[in-house]
Motif scaffolding. Structure first.
Motif, PDB file in Angstrom:
ATOM      1  N   THR A   1     -20.213  19.283  25.619  1.00  0.00           N
ATOM      2  CA  THR A   1     -19.418  20.512  25.577  1.00  0.00           C
ATOM      3  C   THR A   1     -19.370  21.163  26.953  1.00  0.00           C
ATOM      4  O   THR A   1     -18.301  21.586  27.409  1.00  0.00           O
ATOM      5  N   GLU A   2     -20.515  21.219  27.598  1.00  0.00           N
ATOM      6  CA  GLU A   2     -20.574  21.843  28.926  1.00  0.00           C
ATOM      7  C   GLU A   2     -19.731  21.073  29.947  1.00  0.00           C
ATOM      8  O   GLU A   2     -19.028  21.669  30.758  1.00  0.00           O
ATOM      9  N   ALA A   3     -19.765  19.754  29.869  1.00  0.00           N
ATOM     10  CA  ALA A   3     -19.071  18.931  30.853  1.00  0.00           C
ATOM     11  C   ALA A   3     -17.563  18.854  30.602  1.00  0.00           C
ATOM     12  O   ALA A   3     -16.779  18.845  31.548  1.00  0.00           O
ATOM     13  N   TYR A   4     -17.146  18.789  29.346  1.00  0.00           N
ATOM     14  CA  TYR A   4     -15.750  18.483  29.050  1.00  0.00           C
ATOM     15  C   TYR A   4     -14.959  19.584  28.360  1.00  0.00           C
ATOM     16  O   TYR A   4     -13.747  19.512  28.298  1.00  0.00           O
ATOM     17  N   VAL A   5     -15.637  20.580  27.798  1.00  0.00           N
ATOM     18  CA  VAL A   5     -14.923  21.604  27.036  1.00  0.00           C
ATOM     19  C   VAL A   5     -15.002  22.948  27.748  1.00  0.00           C
ATOM     20  O   VAL A   5     -13.999  23.471  28.224  1.00  0.00           O
ATOM     21  N   ASN A   6     -16.199  23.516  27.790  1.00  0.00           N
ATOM     22  CA  ASN A   6     -16.354  24.852  28.342  1.00  0.00           C
ATOM     23  C   ASN A   6     -17.804  25.010  28.785  1.00  0.00           C
ATOM     24  O   ASN A   6     -18.715  24.866  27.972  1.00  0.00           O
ATOM     25  N   SER A   7     -17.998  25.327  30.051  1.00  0.00           N
ATOM     26  CA  SER A   7     -19.375  25.399  30.549  1.00  0.00           C
ATOM     27  C   SER A   7     -20.164  26.546  29.904  1.00  0.00           C
ATOM     28  O   SER A   7     -21.358  26.416  29.677  1.00  0.00           O
ATOM     29  N   TRP A   8     -19.502  27.670  29.623  1.00  0.00           N
ATOM     30  CA  TRP A   8     -20.209  28.777  28.968  1.00  0.00           C
ATOM     31  C   TRP A   8     -20.647  28.396  27.566  1.00  0.00           C
ATOM     32  O   TRP A   8     -21.777  28.650  27.171  1.00  0.00           O
ATOM     33  N   LEU A   9     -19.755  27.788  26.803  1.00  0.00           N
ATOM     34  CA  LEU A   9     -20.081  27.367  25.442  1.00  0.00           C
ATOM     35  C   LEU A   9     -21.197  26.327  25.465  1.00  0.00           C
ATOM     36  O   LEU A   9     -22.128  26.373  24.663  1.00  0.00           O
ATOM     37  N   GLY A  10     -21.108  25.383  26.395  1.00  0.00           N
ATOM     38  CA  GLY A  10     -22.152  24.362  26.531  1.00  0.00           C
ATOM     39  C   GLY A  10     -23.498  24.973  26.842  1.00  0.00           C
ATOM     40  O   GLY A  10     -24.526  24.559  26.297  1.00  0.00           O
TER      41      GLY A  10
END
Length: 108
Positions: A59-68
């Protein structure tokens, strides 16, 4: 309910399972023969935590760093929870998803 003797016999490997992926592998190998229910419970919890860590990293790498990052913090808090209860000699599942980990990895 597990007997106190079962918990005592499995406590060391239950705690070891929470210390990195290597600790998990060691705990699995050491638990293959005896199949201690307390150790198996905590091995299943840690396997689930590793899945949570993978999801947080992806999630952090491909979607959203805050969410990850938020997912990573949740995973870390759950890891503390699992380790704390292994040390306290309790088979208490991680809140919300721990029971699923027990179900998903029941063959271990």
């Amino acid at each position: 309910m597990m007997s106190q003797q079962t918990i005592q016999e499995g406590k060391t490997w239950a705690i070891v399972s929470y210390f990195t992926f290597i600790g998990l592998i060691i705990a699995i190998v050491m638990n293959i023969e005896k199949k201690n229910p307390f150790t198996s419970f905590h091995i299943r919890q840690m396997l689930g935590l590793i899945l949570m860590l993978i999801v947080s990293n992806v999630t952090e790498a491909y979607v959203n760093s805050w969410l990850g990052t938020v997912l990573w913090i949740i995973t870390f808090v759950c890891w503390i929870f699992g380790l704390y209860h292994a040390i306290k000699e309790e088979a208490k599942p991680i809140p919300v998803i721990g029971a699923k980990f027990q179900d998903w990895f029941r063959n271990l």
